[in-house]
Design a protein around this motif. Structure first.
Motif, PDB file in Angstrom:
ATOM      1  N   MET A 123      35.737-115.170 -87.976  1.00 30.62           N
ATOM      2  CA  MET A 123      37.164-116.089 -88.518  1.00 30.62           C
ATOM      3  C   MET A 123      37.941-116.301 -87.090  1.00 30.62           C
ATOM      4  O   MET A 123      37.813-115.910 -86.056  1.00 30.62           O
ATOM      5  CB  MET A 123      38.052-114.822 -89.411  1.00 30.62           C
ATOM      6  N   LEU A 138      41.419-117.205 -84.709  1.00 31.71           N
ATOM      7  CA  LEU A 138      42.397-116.451 -84.542  1.00 31.71           C
ATOM      8  C   LEU A 138      43.430-116.233 -85.627  1.00 31.71           C
ATOM      9  O   LEU A 138      43.933-115.343 -85.846  1.00 31.71           O
ATOM     10  CB  LEU A 138      42.980-116.884 -83.060  1.00 31.71           C
ATOM     11  N   GLN A 150      43.210-117.237 -88.626  1.00 29.62           N
ATOM     12  CA  GLN A 150      42.562-116.293 -89.938  1.00 29.62           C
ATOM     13  C   GLN A 150      42.820-115.077 -89.803  1.00 29.62           C
ATOM     14  O   GLN A 150      43.164-113.975 -90.667  1.00 29.62           O
ATOM     15  CB  GLN A 150      41.213-116.742 -90.290  1.00 29.62           C
ATOM     16  N   GLN A 151      42.147-114.498 -88.758  1.00 32.89           N
ATOM     17  CA  GLN A 151      42.401-113.140 -88.262  1.00 32.89           C
ATOM     18  C   GLN A 151      43.971-112.492 -88.407  1.00 32.89           C
ATOM     19  O   GLN A 151      44.063-111.295 -88.950  1.00 32.89           O
ATOM     20  CB  GLN A 151      41.841-112.549 -87.104  1.00 32.89           C
ATOM     21  N   ALA A 193      45.050-112.087 -91.850  1.00 27.63           N
ATOM     22  CA  ALA A 193      44.586-110.881 -92.651  1.00 27.63           C
ATOM     23  C   ALA A 193      45.229-109.805 -92.068  1.00 27.63           C
ATOM     24  O   ALA A 193      45.462-108.636 -92.881  1.00 27.63           O
ATOM     25  CB  ALA A 193      43.116-110.830 -92.141  1.00 27.63           C
ATOM     26  N   ARG A 194      45.553-109.755 -90.819  1.00 27.62           N
ATOM     27  CA  ARG A 194      46.448-108.809 -90.239  1.00 27.62           C
ATOM     28  C   ARG A 194      47.708-108.571 -91.093  1.00 27.62           C
ATOM     29  O   ARG A 194      48.243-107.547 -91.223  1.00 27.62           O
ATOM     30  CB  ARG A 194      46.612-108.530 -88.749  1.00 27.62           C
ATOM     31  N   LEU A 197      42.651-108.955 -81.084  1.00 19.99           N
ATOM     32  CA  LEU A 197      41.542-109.583 -82.126  1.00 19.99           C
ATOM     33  C   LEU A 197      40.421-109.479 -81.537  1.00 19.99           C
ATOM     34  O   LEU A 197      39.407-109.267 -82.122  1.00 19.99           O
ATOM     35  CB  LEU A 197      42.009-110.628 -82.717  1.00 19.99           C
ATOM     36  N   ARG A 198      40.176-109.964 -80.080  1.00 14.46           N
ATOM     37  CA  ARG A 198      38.774-110.287 -79.646  1.00 14.46           C
ATOM     38  C   ARG A 198      38.483-109.216 -78.527  1.00 14.46           C
ATOM     39  O   ARG A 198      37.251-109.192 -77.957  1.00 14.46           O
ATOM     40  CB  ARG A 198      38.629-111.757 -79.113  1.00 14.46           C
TER      41      ARG A 198
END
Length: 450
Positions: free
Chosen positions: A1, A3, A5-6, A9-10, A347-348
């Motif tokens: 996904m 950034l 999109q992540q 989601a968070r 996230l990464r």
């Protein structure tokens, strides 16, 4: 996904990235303007020596009082509001924070905050290039040992240059030179907080209406900030500064591969693999055609005739040989882009530019003839500016880092343009920031057997 999109989601899972920022000045304010619009991010705390100033910054960028109404970190974490405080250590130590942004601009404060982040295992985004250049190679090692990420700040030019360098190397191109643009004339090295607005062309009304700090802005004009940023790039990208400071050649984007190539090929570089800043004005004051005043660049070399043909086939501007070409980004949005660093780290697990070996240092250099007994006033002031040189040369000279050239008294006269050394000043060996810097010098002196 992606950034975003992540992050969404968070937000949907009610597990936002929990951030604290230290310093609500210009850079901090730009980030403050954007963070409420970013899903999945909760700015839990704003730390500033003046909470009232922080509140004024929040109001100026459009926050309502309800958004920063939290009375404690616990309340902020529970309600989603933001807590304003002047206690950085308490925030860094808190379980309510995942990541810290240092945008103070104070070398001593930045070093202190980075060490606290190592102690309490909080990722740190070092907007504070002054602290990063002063002790970043040591701080990065401490962060790695603590298992945290120590990162440059996206939106600031060093991180954007590092991104271009990484792009070029990842696709198999050799980086010949990398850097940024600025407005420069040799006389600017003598600029002071009293002359800075005239050089910038800002009116009294403009200065009065914004968050403008004369000494800070002068540090950009007198060459110090450019030196600091290029030292940060050198340290983060395994590049070297010029041996006697930046040349600031006038250069537009179309001429990057022509001017920023080795002397042996008709350019100005003493060697490949260096950093440089290009000026947006000619030495006689005329504007440079298609200047890069607000942007960043990387010059790279084709490794084969086939790649040279590809450069030509896809319209890449090259030098006359077809070997050297450049990629550039014409603008940077500093604090408005900082959210990229926050998301990338959270996230990464990736820094947006990471300090590595010690390649470049910025030494205090006399703006004018100075007398014994005068007190240095640091970057952007009346007495010294910062010159970037190779770190090994700085060690051999015993150069005084510009980040520590504040409130130190000269022991001897200095000529204009002379590098100030540790031996030229009285300094307090008990200060944490001095201890950390001297520790880093000793560490690399041993490693390099100097």
């Amino acid at each position: 996904m992606s950034l975003i999109q992540q992050l969404k989601a968070r937000a949907a899972d009610h597990k936002p990235v929990r951030v604290a920022i230290i310093g609500a000045g210009k850079f901090g304010s730009m980030y403050l303007s954007q963070v409420p619009r970013t899903p999945g991010i909760h700015l839990v705390a704003v730390i500033d020596l003046s909470p009232d100033r922080a509140k004024a910054s929040l109001a100026r960028v459009g926050w309502s009082e309800a958004q920063y109404s939290a009375k404690s970190l616990a309340e902020a974490s529970k309600t989603g509001a933001t807590f304003i405080t002047d206690d950085a250590q308490a925030v860094i130590a808190s379980d309510h924070i995942d990541m810290v942004i240092d945008s103070t601009g104070s070398p001593a404060a930045g070093v202190h905050h980075a060490l606290l982040c190592c102690e309490y295992r909080k990722h740190i985004i070092m907007v504070n290039v002054e602290a990063d250049v002063l002790a970043g190679p040591l701080l990065a090692r401490r962060a790695a040992q603590a298992g945290i990420i120590y990162s440059m700040a996206s939106g600031d030019q060093p991180a954007l240059i590092a991104e271009l360098v990484d792009w070029a190397r990842t696709i198999g191109l050799e980086v010949v030179c990398a850097g940024k643009g600025t407005k420069y004339l040799p006389i600017y090295h003598q600029s002071t907080p009293e002359t800075v607005w005239g050089h910038y062309g800002f009116s009294e009304e403009q200065v009065a209406g914004g968050d403008f700090n004369a000494q800070m802005f002068n540090s950009f004009l007198d060459g110090t900030k450019s030196a600091l940023e290029m030292a940060a790039v050198a340290n983060g990208c395994d590049l070297l500064p010029p041996s006697d400071g930046l040349l600031f050649p006038p250069c537009g984007v179309d001429d990057l591969p022509h001017i920023l190539r080795p002397v042996s090929d008709g350019g100005i570089l003493a060697q490949k693999g260096t950093v440089e800043v290009v000026s947006s004005i000619e030495r006689d004051g005329r504007p440079v055609f298609r200047d890069l005043r607000w942007g960043v660049y990387a010059v790279f070399e084709a490794p084969s005739p086939y790649v040279m043909d590809c450069f030509a086939q896809y319209g890449l501007k090259t030098d006359s040989t077809g070997r050297y070409a450049a990629m550039y980004k014409p603008y940077h949005l500093i604090g408005l882009e900082l959210g990229i660093s926050v998301a990338s780290i959270a996230l990464r697990g990736e820094a947006t530019g990471a300090t590595g070996d010690w390649r470049g240092d910025v030494v205090a250099t006399a703006k004018r003839a100075l007398k014994a007994g005068e007190t240095l006033d640091g970057e952007g002031g009346f007495t010294v500016y910062g010159k970037v040189i190779p770190a090994a040369d700085s060690l051999r000279l015993g150069g005084l880092p510009i980040g520590l050239a504040h409130h130190m008294v000269l022991k001897r006269d200095m000529a204009a343009g002379q590098v100030v050394s540790w031996n030229d000043v009285d300094f307090d060996t008990s200060k944490q920031v001095v201890k950390v810097r001297r520790e880093m010098e000793d560490m690399f002196r041993r490693e390099w057997k100097l």
